[in-house]
Design an enzyme around this catalytic site. Structure first.
Site, mmCIF file in Angstrom:
data_model
loop_
_atom_site.group_PDB
_atom_site.id
_atom_site.type_symbol
_atom_site.label_atom_id
_atom_site.label_comp_id
_atom_site.label_asym_id
_atom_site.label_seq_id
_atom_site.Cartn_x
_atom_site.Cartn_y
_atom_site.Cartn_z
ATOM 1 N N LYS A 38 1.924 -48.525 -2.753
ATOM 2 C CA LYS A 38 2.201 -48.666 -4.189
ATOM 3 C C LYS A 38 3.611 -49.217 -4.380
ATOM 4 O O LYS A 38 4.541 -48.851 -3.647
ATOM 5 C CB LYS A 38 2.059 -47.296 -4.863
ATOM 6 C CG LYS A 38 2.160 -47.346 -6.379
ATOM 7 C CD LYS A 38 1.872 -45.976 -6.977
ATOM 8 C CE LYS A 38 1.967 -45.959 -8.489
ATOM 9 N NZ LYS A 38 1.697 -44.633 -9.062
ATOM 10 N N SER A 113 -1.859 -44.404 -12.438
ATOM 11 C CA SER A 113 -1.182 -45.670 -12.317
ATOM 12 C C SER A 113 -1.290 -46.327 -10.945
ATOM 13 O O SER A 113 -0.920 -47.485 -10.800
ATOM 14 C CB SER A 113 0.297 -45.482 -12.665
ATOM 15 O OG SER A 113 0.910 -44.616 -11.734
ATOM 16 N N SER A 137 -1.824 -39.831 -11.237
ATOM 17 C CA SER A 137 -1.909 -41.247 -10.835
ATOM 18 C C SER A 137 -2.511 -41.543 -9.477
ATOM 19 O O SER A 137 -2.805 -42.696 -9.179
ATOM 20 C CB SER A 137 -0.530 -41.889 -10.918
ATOM 21 O OG SER A 137 -0.256 -42.182 -12.260
HETATM 22 N N1 GLN Z 1 -1.145 -41.104 -16.865
HETATM 23 C C1 GLN Z 1 0.004 -40.296 -16.678
HETATM 24 C C2 GLN Z 1 1.200 -40.933 -17.344
HETATM 25 O O1 GLN Z 1 1.027 -41.947 -17.934
HETATM 26 C C3 GLN Z 1 0.249 -40.076 -15.213
HETATM 27 C C4 GLN Z 1 0.966 -41.161 -14.548
HETATM 28 C C5 GLN Z 1 1.363 -40.870 -13.136
HETATM 29 O O2 GLN Z 1 0.882 -39.917 -12.521
HETATM 30 N N2 GLN Z 1 2.309 -41.681 -12.639
HETATM 31 O O3 GLN Z 1 2.289 -40.444 -17.300
#
Ligand code: GLN
Length: 432
Positions: A38, A113, A137
């Site tokens: 990532k 994400s 994410s």
């Molecule tokens: N969807 C969550 C957010 O927007 C989690 C994102 C993540 O785990 N980086 O913060």
């Protein structure tokens, strides 16, 4: 498919070729195995953008701890994967470099994400990838793409070299098609690191076992409430029955603090983001500001141009929550809600060994389908509790509804990642 986006760019330093070549073919546990990473995990000599224009062209001078560890085992890093900008999102549509498609149906989002990592694994580009999970994410894209993803216990994997979004919530973790591969990668990345003060010296060394007889499985009623797609509920209930068939004992339970989980999460993560992202000022990282204007005008214009809408929204929310006069009303209350949630989990884990439910309330949405931020935030309801409490949680595929993959989520006590893996392994072995 833009899962691994840096591969499509001109690789001026031949950085990928160098890591592939230097993947030594000795006795490393990951010899020559292609791994995707990532793009918020620092890779020495390889551009690392966090899916943001503000870091375009930024080449880290050092490797994250997890990168040093996988390289030592001979892994070949073949690409950096697309993500919501700085990890802020649930669909990977918030990337400054465009969205990623879901290999299960390219008209759908892969989740986020870590959507690029999930899509790269699900499409067979790589057998394994690294993702990060602040509020779901790793687990959300694993669920949407039909692969396995583990968010380790907070502190089990070093965050050194992870470009921070919300440091009290996030963990780096493995993504793969099978639980065995997740476990193998977890062994490699869970080595203690004194450079991250939250890193515990509790390495994960484990061979998954499918014997789960006598395991007490808590099923929280909040995980099957209003807003959870009926098809998803049914698949997850079937999976829980499968666990029962394997000798597990099913116990209904309740997590009353879930009511405040999302509010607490979004106050804490935006507050931390407003502080963490203040370092991106056009001086030290990424494209530089080059002007003779007043510094604060430049700073405002630069950040206004380079940060995407969602990132700007969250910086403003977080700055507001931390500002004088509001701190007690928002930030302090969110921390109290977080403590309540920890207390709920401690109580439940006195009577059960693991907690099972759906990973996401729904299957993957169509690309472009969800545009309103609030309805997007609501979809994180089932994943954020594990981050708020720092617990290990895995998502393992448990069938399909409406033709799209569904994920079974299994959460465990602190530092019982091994048990979470075993339950997922037992389920996988039974249904595959
Ligand atoms: N969807 C969550 C957010 O927007 C989690 C994102 C993540 O785990 N980086 O913060």
């Amino acid at each position: 498919m833009q899962g691994i986006y840096n591969l499509n760019k001109e690789d001026k330093n031949n950085a990928f070729l160098t890591t592939v070549k230097s993947a030594h073919y000795g006795d490393g546990k990951l010899n020559g195995i292609p791994i995707a990473v990532k793009d918020n995990i620092s890779t020495k000599g390889i551009e690392t953008t966090c899916g943001s224009k503000i870091l375009e062209g930024y080449i880290p001078p050092y490797d994250a701890h997890v990168i040093t560890l996988i390289k030592k085992e001979g892994a070949a890093i073949v690409g950096k994967t697309n993500m919501d900008e700085f990890g802020m999102g649930t669909t990977t549509e918030n990337s400054a470099y465009g969205p990623t498609a879901n290999p299960a149906d390219p008209t759908c989002v892969p989740g986020g994400s870590s959507g690029g990592s999930a899509a790269a694994v699900a499409s067979g580009m790589v057998p394994m990838a690294l993702g990060t999970d602040t509020g779901g994410s790793i687990r959300c894209p694993a669920s949407f793409c039909g692969i396995v993803g583990l968010k380790p216990t907070y502190g089990r994997v070093s965050r050194y070299g992870l470009i921070a979004y919300s440091n009290s919530l996030e963990q780096i973790g493995p993504m793969a098609k099978t639980v065995g591969e997740i476990s193998a990668l977890m062994e490699i990345i869970s080595v203690h690191d004194p450079r991250d003060t939250t890193s515990y010296n509790k390495p994960y060394i484990h061979t998954p076992s499918a014997d789960i007889s006598g395991t007490k499985v808590g099923v929280p009623l909040e995980y099957f409430g209003e807003g959870v797609n009926r098809g998803v509920s049914e698949k997850v209930r079937d999976a829980i029955s499968t666990l029962e068939g394997l000798g597990a004992e099913i116990i209904e339970c309740s997590i009353p603090s879930m009511e405040y989980a999302l509010a607490a999460y979004y106050v804490i993560c935006t507050s931390e983001a407003s502080s963490n992202l203040s370092r991106f000022d056009g001086v030290r990282y990424g494209p530089s500001v080059n002007s003779k204007h007043q510094w604060h005008d430049e700073f405002r214009t630069y950040r206004g141009e380079k940060f995407g809408t969602e990132v700007q929204r969250r910086i403003m929310l977080g700055t507001f929550a931390l500002s004088a006069g509001y701190y007690g009303k928002y930030y302090a209350k969110a921390q109290a809600a977080r403590e309540n949630m920890r207390r709920d989990f401690r109580r439940i884990f006195e009577t059960v060994d693991i907690i099972a439910g759906p990973t996401m309330p729904d299957v993957a949405y169509k690309l472009g389908e969800k545009s309103d931020p609030l309805s997007m935030y609501l979809t994180d309801i089932l994943t954020v509790p594990a981050n708020l409490a720092g617990l290990p949680a895995i998502s393992v595929p448990c069938g399909k509804t409406d033709g799209m993959p569904v994920g079974l989520q299994i959460m465990g006590r602190h530092f019982e990642d091994e048990r979470v893996v075993d339950v997922a392994f037992a389920y996988e072995q039974e249904v595959v």
